[in-house]
Design an enzyme around this catalytic site. Structure first.
Site, PDB file in Angstrom:
ATOM      1  N   PHE A   1       0.724  -1.091  -0.097  1.00 35.45           N
ATOM      2  CA  PHE A   1      -0.116  -0.003  -0.068  1.00 35.45           C
ATOM      3  C   PHE A   1       0.938   1.147   0.086  1.00 35.45           C
ATOM      4  O   PHE A   1       1.823   1.516   0.804  1.00 35.45           O
ATOM      5  CB  PHE A   1      -0.895   0.036   1.096  1.00 35.45           C
ATOM      6  CG  PHE A   1      -1.822   1.271   1.348  1.00 35.45           C
ATOM      7  CD1 PHE A   1      -2.402   1.735   0.482  1.00 35.45           C
ATOM      8  CD2 PHE A   1      -1.517   2.100   2.500  1.00 35.45           C
ATOM      9  CE1 PHE A   1      -3.288   2.711   0.697  1.00 35.45           C
ATOM     10  CE2 PHE A   1      -2.169   3.233   2.526  1.00 35.45           C
ATOM     11  CZ  PHE A   1      -3.229   3.773   1.582  1.00 35.45           C
TER      12      PHE A   1
ATOM     13  N   TYR B   1       0.787   5.472   0.186  1.00 33.02           N
ATOM     14  CA  TYR B   1      -0.107   6.544   0.580  1.00 33.02           C
ATOM     15  C   TYR B   1       0.704   7.859   0.202  1.00 33.02           C
ATOM     16  O   TYR B   1       0.170   9.231   0.598  1.00 33.02           O
ATOM     17  CB  TYR B   1      -0.361   6.623   2.034  1.00 33.02           C
ATOM     18  CG  TYR B   1       0.622   6.569   3.020  1.00 33.02           C
ATOM     19  CD1 TYR B   1       1.285   5.093   3.144  1.00 33.02           C
ATOM     20  CD2 TYR B   1       1.375   7.571   3.784  1.00 33.02           C
ATOM     21  CE1 TYR B   1       2.438   4.973   4.194  1.00 33.02           C
ATOM     22  CE2 TYR B   1       2.352   7.277   4.403  1.00 33.02           C
ATOM     23  CZ  TYR B   1       2.867   6.072   4.606  1.00 33.02           C
ATOM     24  OH  TYR B   1       4.011   6.166   5.601  1.00 33.02           O
TER      25      TYR B   1
ATOM     26  N   GLU C   1      13.013   1.362   3.619  1.00 26.81           N
ATOM     27  CA  GLU C   1      12.806   1.522   5.194  1.00 26.81           C
ATOM     28  C   GLU C   1      13.861   2.243   5.743  1.00 26.81           C
ATOM     29  O   GLU C   1      13.344   2.861   6.989  1.00 26.81           O
ATOM     30  CB  GLU C   1      13.222   0.231   5.606  1.00 26.81           C
ATOM     31  CG  GLU C   1      12.453  -0.191   6.803  1.00 26.81           C
ATOM     32  CD  GLU C   1      12.496  -1.802   7.263  1.00 26.81           C
ATOM     33  OE1 GLU C   1      12.480  -2.019   8.423  1.00 26.81           O
ATOM     34  OE2 GLU C   1      12.859  -2.432   6.442  1.00 26.81           O
TER      35      GLU C   1
HETATM   36  C1  BEZ Z   1       4.463   5.494   0.151  1.00 26.27           C
HETATM   37  O1  BEZ Z   1       3.576   5.152   0.793  1.00 26.27           O
HETATM   38  O2  BEZ Z   1       4.651   6.119  -0.820  1.00 26.27           O
HETATM   39  C2  BEZ Z   1       5.865   5.432   1.111  1.00 26.27           C
HETATM   40  C3  BEZ Z   1       5.643   5.296   2.488  1.00 26.27           C
HETATM   41  C4  BEZ Z   1       6.535   5.305   3.137  1.00 26.27           C
HETATM   42  C5  BEZ Z   1       8.132   4.962   2.517  1.00 26.27           C
HETATM   43  C6  BEZ Z   1       8.389   5.009   1.368  1.00 26.27           C
HETATM   44  C7  BEZ Z   1       6.961   5.448   0.507  1.00 26.27           C
END
Ligand code: BEZ
Length: 237
Positions: A19, A21, A110
């Site tokens: 997912f 976001y 991460e």
């Molecule tokens: C994202 O949902 O786009 C995302 C969130 C945390 C780290 C990398 C991407």
């Protein structure tokens, strides 16, 4: 994938769903074979994660989004004192033959405080929910900023830049990507910051603000080629 009476669909043994976001909404991971708009619940999206590696530097961290557990967020004093029940985004199904490679790619993401969590995702078309992996910067990570005063946050984003580009492009890219997902996927926190940013830009053009422009701390031409940044750029759709 099997759907049983509206319950969570069970993914095949060697496929997985992710997912997004934040930037993943408009910069998909490699090797996805399905891209599904929809939402998760129980969280609030906020620009409360410092970014030293994408939209800022260790010396001048930018700001990117994280998800905050709704019950914890409700205990905080946030100037943006409402948040949609649904956090809209995009789920990606990763082909079985590429799961290992994509997990390696995601492990790079991460860095800078994000950790792996799992949450049910609800496809916008009403099909059964899916268990998705999601990266979250939880309040105990070093990059979590906590509540930010909106005007100061917009100004901070305006003047930040990192190896992945201008922080303001991330904010405006997120606003655009959310507006394109569905007629109801807008997020007032993101829109308010974007409106403030556009006002700062307009004032800056007229010479009516003394907010510092980004000083290009990192040359985009020389950024790390092995990092997620390059993949983000090459995976644009
Ligand atoms: C994202 O949902 O786009 C995302 C969130 C945390 C780290 C990398 C991407």
């Amino acid at each position: 994938m099997a759907a049983v009476n509206g319950e969570m669909a069970s993914a095949g043994a060697d496929e997985f769903w992710l997912f997004g976001y934040g930037s993943l909404i408009w910069k998909p991971p490699p090797h996805f074979d399905r891209r599904v708009p929809g939402w998760v619940t129980g969280y609030v999206r906020r620009f409360w994660q410092a970014s030293q590696d994408h939209r800022g530097t260790p010396e001048a961290p930018g700001r990117v989004v994280t998800l905050i557990e709704r019950s914890f967020w409700a205990s905080l004093a946030d100037a943006h004192d409402s948040a949609p029940e649904k956090v809209w985004g995009t789920a990606y199904r990763i082909e079985a033959s590429h799961v290992a490679e994509v997990k390696e790619y995601l492990d790079i993401r991460e860095i800078n405080g994000y950790t792996i969590h799992y949450t049910p995702f609800h496809p916008a078309d009403g099909s059964p929910s899916i268990r998705t992996l999601v990266y979250i910067g939880t309040p105990d990570n070093d990059q979590f900023t906590g509540p930010q005063e909106p005007q100061a946050l917009a100004e901070h984003i305006y003047r930040s830049e990192g190896p992945s580009g201008l922080n303001r492009d991330y904010l405006l890219g997120l606003e655009k990507a959310l507006n394109e997902l569905s007629p109801e996927s807008g997020d007032a926190h993101v829109t308010d910051l974007s409106d403030r940013l556009r006002e700062i830009e307009a004032k800056s053009k007229k010479g009516e603000t003394d907010i510092q422009e980004p000083v290009s701390p990192v040359s985009h031409e020389f950024r790390r080629v092995s990092s997620v940044d390059e993949q983000e750029e090459t995976e644009k759709v």
